[in-house]
Design a protein around this motif. Sequence first.
Motif, PDB file in Angstrom:
ATOM      1  N   PRO A 169       0.840  -1.208   0.000  1.00 18.86           N
ATOM      2  CA  PRO A 169       0.000   0.000   0.000  1.00 18.86           C
ATOM      3  C   PRO A 169       0.873   1.256   0.000  1.00 18.86           C
ATOM      4  O   PRO A 169       1.782   1.385   0.813  1.00 18.86           O
ATOM      5  N   LEU A 170       0.587   2.157  -0.932  1.00 14.91           N
ATOM      6  CA  LEU A 170       1.356   3.398  -1.022  1.00 14.91           C
ATOM      7  C   LEU A 170       0.428   4.587  -0.806  1.00 14.91           C
ATOM      8  O   LEU A 170      -0.752   4.551  -1.164  1.00 14.91           O
ATOM      9  N   ALA A 171       0.976   5.628  -0.215  1.00 16.71           N
ATOM     10  CA  ALA A 171       0.256   6.886  -0.016  1.00 16.71           C
ATOM     11  C   ALA A 171       0.921   7.958  -0.865  1.00 16.71           C
ATOM     12  O   ALA A 171       2.106   7.847  -1.191  1.00 16.71           O
ATOM     13  N   ILE A 172       0.153   8.973  -1.224  1.00 19.99           N
ATOM     14  CA  ILE A 172       0.660  10.070  -2.063  1.00 19.99           C
ATOM     15  C   ILE A 172       0.795  11.324  -1.197  1.00 19.99           C
ATOM     16  O   ILE A 172      -0.192  11.792  -0.630  1.00 19.99           O
ATOM     17  N   HIS A 173       2.019  11.824  -1.089  1.00 21.72           N
ATOM     18  CA  HIS A 173       2.284  13.039  -0.291  1.00 21.72           C
ATOM     19  C   HIS A 173       2.997  14.057  -1.170  1.00 21.72           C
ATOM     20  O   HIS A 173       3.828  13.671  -1.980  1.00 21.72           O
ATOM     21  N   GLY A 174       2.719  15.319  -0.963  1.00 18.58           N
ATOM     22  CA  GLY A 174       3.507  16.313  -1.671  1.00 18.58           C
ATOM     23  C   GLY A 174       2.783  17.609  -1.907  1.00 18.58           C
ATOM     24  O   GLY A 174       1.761  17.881  -1.275  1.00 18.58           O
ATOM     25  N   VAL A 175       3.347  18.398  -2.812  1.00 19.60           N
ATOM     26  CA  VAL A 175       2.771  19.702  -3.115  1.00 19.60           C
ATOM     27  C   VAL A 175       2.649  19.885  -4.618  1.00 19.60           C
ATOM     28  O   VAL A 175       3.471  19.389  -5.387  1.00 19.60           O
ATOM     29  N   ILE A 176       1.601  20.598  -4.999  1.00 21.39           N
ATOM     30  CA  ILE A 176       1.446  21.065  -6.376  1.00 21.39           C
ATOM     31  C   ILE A 176       1.370  22.582  -6.271  1.00 21.39           C
ATOM     32  O   ILE A 176       0.551  23.108  -5.509  1.00 21.39           O
ATOM     33  N   VAL A 177       2.250  23.272  -7.003  1.00 21.48           N
ATOM     34  CA  VAL A 177       2.230  24.734  -6.958  1.00 21.48           C
ATOM     35  C   VAL A 177       1.713  25.227  -8.307  1.00 21.48           C
ATOM     36  O   VAL A 177       2.304  24.945  -9.349  1.00 21.48           O
ATOM     37  N   LYS A 178       0.601  25.936  -8.251  1.00 21.06           N
ATOM     38  CA  LYS A 178       0.000  26.420  -9.483  1.00 21.06           C
ATOM     39  C   LYS A 178       0.760  27.644  -9.984  1.00 21.06           C
ATOM     40  O   LYS A 178       1.535  28.258  -9.244  1.00 21.06           O
ATOM     41  N   SER A 179       0.550  27.996 -11.261  1.00 20.06           N
ATOM     42  CA  SER A 179       1.361  29.080 -11.837  1.00 20.06           C
ATOM     43  C   SER A 179       1.088  30.419 -11.158  1.00 20.06           C
ATOM     44  O   SER A 179       1.902  31.330 -11.224  1.00 20.06           O
ATOM     45  N   ASN A 180      -0.039  30.534 -10.441  1.00 20.05           N
ATOM     46  CA  ASN A 180      -0.288  31.780  -9.686  1.00 20.05           C
ATOM     47  C   ASN A 180       0.364  31.731  -8.295  1.00 20.05           C
ATOM     48  O   ASN A 180       0.180  32.632  -7.483  1.00 20.05           O
ATOM     49  N   GLY A 181       1.137  30.657  -8.006  1.00 20.09           N
ATOM     50  CA  GLY A 181       1.849  30.571  -6.737  1.00 20.09           C
ATOM     51  C   GLY A 181       1.094  29.834  -5.656  1.00 20.09           C
ATOM     52  O   GLY A 181       1.665  29.508  -4.608  1.00 20.09           O
ATOM     53  N   GLU A 182      -0.179  29.572  -5.892  1.00 25.09           N
ATOM     54  CA  GLU A 182      -0.964  28.872  -4.871  1.00 25.09           C
ATOM     55  C   GLU A 182      -0.440  27.445  -4.695  1.00 25.09           C
ATOM     56  O   GLU A 182      -0.207  26.738  -5.676  1.00 25.09           O
ATOM     57  N   LYS A 183      -0.277  27.059  -3.443  1.00 25.19           N
ATOM     58  CA  LYS A 183       0.298  25.748  -3.156  1.00 25.19           C
ATOM     59  C   LYS A 183      -0.786  24.801  -2.637  1.00 25.19           C
ATOM     60  O   LYS A 183      -1.484  25.112  -1.682  1.00 25.19           O
ATOM     61  N   VAL A 184      -0.916  23.656  -3.302  1.00 25.68           N
ATOM     62  CA  VAL A 184      -1.901  22.661  -2.893  1.00 25.68           C
ATOM     63  C   VAL A 184      -1.156  21.503  -2.229  1.00 25.68           C
ATOM     64  O   VAL A 184      -0.233  20.942  -2.813  1.00 25.68           O
ATOM     65  N   GLU A 185      -1.538  21.197  -0.991  1.00 28.32           N
ATOM     66  CA  GLU A 185      -0.875  20.083  -0.309  1.00 28.32           C
ATOM     67  C   GLU A 185      -1.668  18.802  -0.506  1.00 28.32           C
ATOM     68  O   GLU A 185      -2.886  18.784  -0.358  1.00 28.32           O
TER      69      GLU A 185
END
Length: 465
Positions: free
Chosen positions: A145-161
């Motif tokens: 079983p694997l979990a997904i961790h991390g960040v996506i940073v949109k081009s407007n700088g908004e960071k999604v965890e």
Amino acid sequence: MKAEELKQKLMRNKTTGWVGLQEDEKNKIFAYCEHYIQFMNDSKTEREIVKNAKALAEEYGFHDISTMQDLKAGDKIYWNNRGKSIYLAVIGKENIEDGIKIVGAHGDSPRLDLKPNPLYEEDGLAFFKTHYYGGIKKYQWTTIPLAIHGVIVKSNGEKVEINIGEKLEDPIFTITDLLPHLAAEQMERKLKDGIKGEDLNLLIGTIPYEENIAEAVKLNILNLLNERYNITEIDFTSSEIELVPAFQARSSGFDKSMVAAYGQDDKVCVYTSLTALLKLEIPNKTAVCIISDKEEIGSMGNTGMESHVFDTFLSEILNKLGINRPNLLEKVFCNSQMLSADVDAAYDPIYANVYEKNNSGYLGRGIGLNKYTGAKGKSGASDANAEFVAQIRHIFEEANIKYEVAELGKVDTGGGGTIAYILANKGVDVIDCGVPVLSMHAPYEITSKFDIYEAFKAYYAFWRA
Ligand code: MN
Ligand code: MN
């Protein structure tokens, strides 16, 4: 003198730390490791460990160095380097020119990273493509079983965890492997080729958005991601997403003497050194704790130990102590000492042939010292000076800390490195000093609770001395 008595006097003690342990000491070990297990469950990536370390440090009175006008003995500060590495310090009573005491561990662990264009669909199944990070045995990462961790940073700088796969109600993800019935060719391959890098594709969905359109399952996944995180496919370009085992850290064994957890290399040394620093009263020498990043891939980049950000942190301390002048930092380094807090390979009797019994670290015999690492004739090693090793031994012996001295496996069998050489090259006296681990770099690594607590005591004693 009787032989037994003479043996006691002259021979190196090779007994396990569990024997002769007082009941209250044993209780302390188990209680400490409960907190450790909790910390591990909340800190699976370098970003999470830095975030949690910073929060814990703030509870104990640490401040961002940028908010401090000047510094004096007893002040507690940190420098958060892009949320991926962090340096903490407690200013000591003595003149900093006479050196500082560093304990340095790393917060990154082997894992699978998503590629920048991860999402694809094939024959009705949607996948994420990965690129492994650090030294892994690829076959160990399938069908767990694997979990997904991390960040996506949109081009407007908004960071999604992103953090999915840890809660019981979350889905988990997995990488498939071939059934034995059809694996005749695969089973003939060398173990290292059994699963290839491009086979490490994470299965993420099977329902199409609509019938009879191309890439309908991929589209459905994108739609779900858009609903949940408000992202589109191009946003993966600027993301750092890691697949880590979804297992919980647990006590292991009938006697519960061990901890099984993902990422103990090197989060066990992060936790033990950090908690030792938090406990510290005003030390004589300035105490510095490093949680570095990118150790598993060579310490490069601006969050890795090879970068000069750490030097800048120390320069800021010298500035704010009001004593900085040209070349002072170089001088401080030359007078400083460091424990490179990284894990050690524990002797495994199942694979006894790769170890040399007399020079191996053993589970339950305390903290492991590696005078040098490297490979094939000590190549690439930072070999600690005997004088310095003697000082460290003295500190440990005075504080009644159980330690053992080890090498990583038999001569010419393999090898490895840590961040030790990076600080040693600046003039610091450094020795590797960490917890022995079984199944190092595997999704589930094993340590001894005795060694974990001994590491905590050892780092504390080093700073306090
Ligand atoms: Mn390590
Ligand atoms: Mn490692």
